[in-house]
Design a protein around this motif. Structure first.
Motif, PDB file in Angstrom:
ATOM      1  N   ASN A   1       0.842  -1.196   0.000  1.00 49.43           N
ATOM      2  CA  ASN A   1       0.000   0.000   0.000  1.00 49.43           C
ATOM      3  C   ASN A   1       0.881   1.252   0.000  1.00 49.43           C
ATOM      4  O   ASN A   1       2.092   1.180   0.202  1.00 49.43           O
TER       5      ASN A   1
ATOM      6  N   SER B   1       2.832   9.319  -3.574  1.00 51.67           N
ATOM      7  CA  SER B   1       1.690   9.247  -4.477  1.00 51.67           C
ATOM      8  C   SER B   1       2.009   9.937  -5.804  1.00 51.67           C
ATOM      9  O   SER B   1       1.673   9.426  -6.875  1.00 51.67           O
TER      10      SER B   1
ATOM     11  N   PRO C   1      -7.742  -1.794  -6.216  1.00 52.25           N
ATOM     12  CA  PRO C   1      -8.394  -1.745  -4.901  1.00 52.25           C
ATOM     13  C   PRO C   1      -7.975  -2.947  -4.052  1.00 52.25           C
ATOM     14  O   PRO C   1      -7.753  -4.044  -4.563  1.00 52.25           O
ATOM     15  N   SER C   2      -7.871  -2.718  -2.772  1.00 54.75           N
ATOM     16  CA  SER C   2      -7.552  -3.791  -1.830  1.00 54.75           C
ATOM     17  C   SER C   2      -8.749  -4.721  -1.698  1.00 54.75           C
ATOM     18  O   SER C   2      -9.900  -4.285  -1.745  1.00 54.75           O
TER      19      SER C   2
ATOM     20  N   SER D   1     -10.173  -3.682   1.964  1.00 56.27           N
ATOM     21  CA  SER D   1     -10.640  -2.339   2.282  1.00 56.27           C
ATOM     22  C   SER D   1     -10.904  -1.563   0.997  1.00 56.27           C
ATOM     23  O   SER D   1      -9.987  -1.382   0.188  1.00 56.27           O
ATOM     24  N   ARG D   2     -12.116  -1.087   0.845  1.00 56.63           N
ATOM     25  CA  ARG D   2     -12.462  -0.346  -0.367  1.00 56.63           C
ATOM     26  C   ARG D   2     -11.722   0.986  -0.447  1.00 56.63           C
ATOM     27  O   ARG D   2     -11.556   1.545  -1.516  1.00 56.63           O
ATOM     28  N   ARG D   3     -11.282   1.515   0.689  1.00 57.08           N
ATOM     29  CA  ARG D   3     -10.597   2.812   0.708  1.00 57.08           C
ATOM     30  C   ARG D   3      -9.117   2.695   0.349  1.00 57.08           C
ATOM     31  O   ARG D   3      -8.494   3.690   0.002  1.00 57.08           O
ATOM     32  N   GLU D   4      -8.571   1.497   0.457  1.00 57.82           N
ATOM     33  CA  GLU D   4      -7.133   1.322   0.255  1.00 57.82           C
ATOM     34  C   GLU D   4      -6.822   0.819  -1.148  1.00 57.82           C
ATOM     35  O   GLU D   4      -7.516  -0.036  -1.677  1.00 57.82           O
ATOM     36  N   LEU D   5      -5.758   1.368  -1.719  1.00 57.71           N
ATOM     37  CA  LEU D   5      -5.275   0.908  -3.020  1.00 57.71           C
ATOM     38  C   LEU D   5      -3.969   0.150  -2.831  1.00 57.71           C
ATOM     39  O   LEU D   5      -3.162   0.480  -1.968  1.00 57.71           O
TER      40      LEU D   5
END
Length: 143
Positions: free
Chosen positions: A39, A55, A71-72, A75-79
């Motif tokens: 991540n 980034s 996408p992870s 977790s939908r928020r984590e790439l």
């Protein structure tokens, strides 16, 4: 002697251009190659950088097609970051160019000196691996 050798390696490897990536971007590619699906925060930590700077590095690498963001699964928020097939190909070609440049220099050395260098490099790699392992163990203990 160490700094002179490092500078000469930079010159030799400079002939094996890393274009279109900078030295910082190249470090990102090497890290992603060995840490598939890392991540952004972990990558920033590995670089000793901040997530916003990391980034931006990844934005540029994604723009040239060397990095993929996915996408992870947890977790939908984590790439998660991955080296793309094009990025892997770039690293293979870069290593090949660097190897050819080094072989050209080594071919000019007497065989006995190449053998001594090989022994020294094997010892260096073992010591460096042990140090990195010890540093990683220290980081895990202090985390």
């Amino acid at each position: 002697m160490t700094s002179e050798a490092a500078e000469l390696l930079e010159i030799v490897w400079g002939r094996a251009s890393t274009s279109p990536v900078s030295a910082s971007q190249l470090r990102v590619l090497f890290i992603l190659e060995h840490n598939e699906g890392i991540n952004l925060r972990s990558l920033a930590d590995a670089l000793g950088s901040t997530p916003p700077s990391t980034s931006r590095l990844c934005d540029r690498l994604q723009a040239v097609g060397y990095v993929e963001r996915r996408p992870s699964a947890t977790s939908r928020r984590e790439l998660r970051l991955f080296l793309s097939p094009r990025g892997s190909s770039f690293l293979r070609e870069l290593r090949s160019r660097r190897e050819a440049a080094l072989e050209s220099v080594l071919a000019q050395m007497p065989a006995s000196q190449r053998t001594a260098l090989l022994r020294g490099l094997e010892s260096f790699c073992a010591a460096a691996a042990a140090q990195f392992h010890d540093d990683g163990a220290m980081d895990a203990r202090t985390a």
